[in-house]
Scaffold this motif. Structure first.
Motif, short mmCIF file in Angstrom:
data_model
loop_
_atom_site.label_atom_id
_atom_site.label_comp_id
_atom_site.label_asym_id
_atom_site.label_seq_id
_atom_site.Cartn_x
_atom_site.Cartn_y
_atom_site.Cartn_z
N PHE A 106 0.69 -1.35 0.05
CA PHE A 106 0.29 -0.24 -0.05
C PHE A 106 1.07 0.89 -0.05
O PHE A 106 0.75 2.21 -0.76
CB PHE A 106 -1.07 -0.27 1.29
CG PHE A 106 -2.34 -0.80 1.10
CD1 PHE A 106 -3.46 -0.02 0.18
CD2 PHE A 106 -2.58 -1.45 1.77
CE1 PHE A 106 -4.26 -0.54 0.02
CE2 PHE A 106 -3.44 -2.68 1.20
CZ PHE A 106 -4.49 -2.34 0.80
N ARG A 139 1.50 4.27 -3.75
CA ARG A 139 1.55 5.62 -2.87
C ARG A 139 2.77 6.44 -3.26
O ARG A 139 2.96 7.70 -4.23
CB ARG A 139 1.49 5.95 -1.24
CG ARG A 139 0.13 5.94 -0.62
CD ARG A 139 -0.23 6.24 0.33
NE ARG A 139 0.17 5.64 1.40
CZ ARG A 139 -0.26 4.28 1.82
NH1 ARG A 139 -1.79 3.65 1.60
NH2 ARG A 139 0.09 3.59 2.97
N ARG A 188 -8.61 9.25 0.10
CA ARG A 188 -7.49 8.05 1.27
C ARG A 188 -5.58 8.36 0.87
O ARG A 188 -5.42 8.65 0.41
CB ARG A 188 -7.54 6.63 1.19
CG ARG A 188 -8.74 6.08 1.01
CD ARG A 188 -9.38 4.54 1.26
NE ARG A 188 -10.48 3.81 1.82
CZ ARG A 188 -11.01 3.71 2.72
NH1 ARG A 188 -10.52 4.18 3.90
NH2 ARG A 188 -11.79 3.27 2.35
N GLY A 215 -3.87 3.92 5.48
CA GLY A 215 -2.32 3.01 5.61
C GLY A 215 -2.14 3.06 7.37
O GLY A 215 -2.39 1.99 7.54
P1 DGP Z 1 -11.08 2.41 -1.29
O1 DGP Z 1 -10.82 1.49 -2.73
O2 DGP Z 1 -11.09 3.24 -1.12
O3 DGP Z 1 -12.91 1.11 -0.69
O4 DGP Z 1 -10.67 0.96 -0.68
C1 DGP Z 1 -10.41 -0.30 -0.57
C2 DGP Z 1 -9.99 -0.82 0.92
O5 DGP Z 1 -8.43 -1.03 1.43
C3 DGP Z 1 -10.42 -0.18 2.22
O6 DGP Z 1 -11.83 -1.47 2.66
C4 DGP Z 1 -9.00 0.90 2.35
C5 DGP Z 1 -8.97 0.14 3.03
N1 DGP Z 1 -6.74 0.13 2.61
C6 DGP Z 1 -6.96 1.69 2.41
N2 DGP Z 1 -5.83 1.72 2.15
C7 DGP Z 1 -5.08 1.12 2.47
C8 DGP Z 1 -3.85 1.14 3.37
O7 DGP Z 1 -3.23 2.24 2.44
N3 DGP Z 1 -3.54 0.27 4.06
C9 DGP Z 1 -4.80 -1.08 4.47
N4 DGP Z 1 -3.72 -1.78 5.06
N5 DGP Z 1 -5.92 -0.89 4.22
C10 DGP Z 1 -5.98 -0.24 3.37
#
Ligand code: DGP
Length: 210
Positions: free
Chosen positions: A72, A76, A97, A102
């Motif tokens: 993740f 970025r 996000r 993260g």
């Molecule tokens: P979204 O596409 O915004 O629905 O995000 C997908 C899922 O991933 C959501 O449950 C949040 C999670 N997520 C977003 N960014 C990160 C990250 O950097 N690390 C982790 N572990 N999870 C994340």
């Protein structure tokens, strides 16, 4: 005279808080007011790393908590050159996000300290403004069922919410908490006001680092 830089504006919050809708509305509002603006989102599932993350979220692959955390973050980092270029060109970026998700999502898992989780994102461009869309897990549940992805469970979302609370104690980050239980237009009005303010301030400041 060199053009003024754009602002880096991040929307954070638990799932179902309305981040994506509000990012889209904010970009449109900023453009109408004459500010070049574009939306980005993390994870960006279109890159090679993003595809690995997407498979993990869809339960199509298994990765250790450490591995996926670093993926993740790498997702970025791979977009940092583009982020910097856009900001320098004067475009404000509205990001769905960022590093705070993260840290909040991984540190909500057992055995992961906030300190460890923060390290891979140290040095990323620092947002000029982080809008936290506050919505209780109970209210989020009223907005319909979660989907099938890995983190979409109420108990886990409660733990994530708790981790965000710790992150918001960091006064070196410009957090603004928005009541996401209001109607879409009222949330949008608040977000737009804070964002216009941040754009004005950012113009005269160098971009910071996390
Ligand atoms: P979204 O596409 O915004 O629905 O995000 C997908 C899922 O991933 C959501 O449950 C949040 C999670 N997520 C977003 N960014 C990160 C990250 O950097 N690390 C982790 N572990 N999870 C994340």
């Amino acid at each position: 005279m060199a053009c003024k830089r754009g602002a880096l504006i991040v929307l954070e919050g638990v799932d179902k808080a309305g981040k994506t809708t509000q990012c889209q509305k904010l970009v449109q509002a900023l453009r109408r007011k004459g500010h070049p603006a574009e939306m980005m989102r993390f994870p960006d599932r279109t890159t090679t790393i993003g595809k690995m993350i997407s498979a993990y979220l869809e339960n199509q692959s298994e990765l250790s908590g450490q591995t996926v955390h670093l993926l993740f973050s790498a997702n970025r980092w791979e977009l940092v050159p583009l982020i910097k270029k856009k900001l320098e060109q004067g475009t404000t970026l509205v990001v769905d996000r960022y590093a705070f998700s993260g840290v909040a999502f991984t540190s909500a898992k057992p055995g992961f300290s906030l300190h460890w989780c923060k390290q891979p994102d140290v040095g990323l461009p620092k947002p000029d403004l982080v809008l936290f869309l506050q919505l209780s897990p109970a209210e989020a549940a009223l907005r319909g069922h979660f989907g099938m992805e890995r983190y979409e469970k109420s108990s886990f979302q409660c733990a994530v919410q708790q981790q965000f609370k710790h992150l918001m104690e960091d006064e070196t980050v410009n957090w603004k908490v928005i009541d996401a239980s209001m109607n879409v237009e009222d949330v949008h009005k608040d977000i737009t006001e804070h964002s216009l303010n941040a754009i004005n301030i950012a113009q005269n400041l160098p971009l910071g680092e996390l």
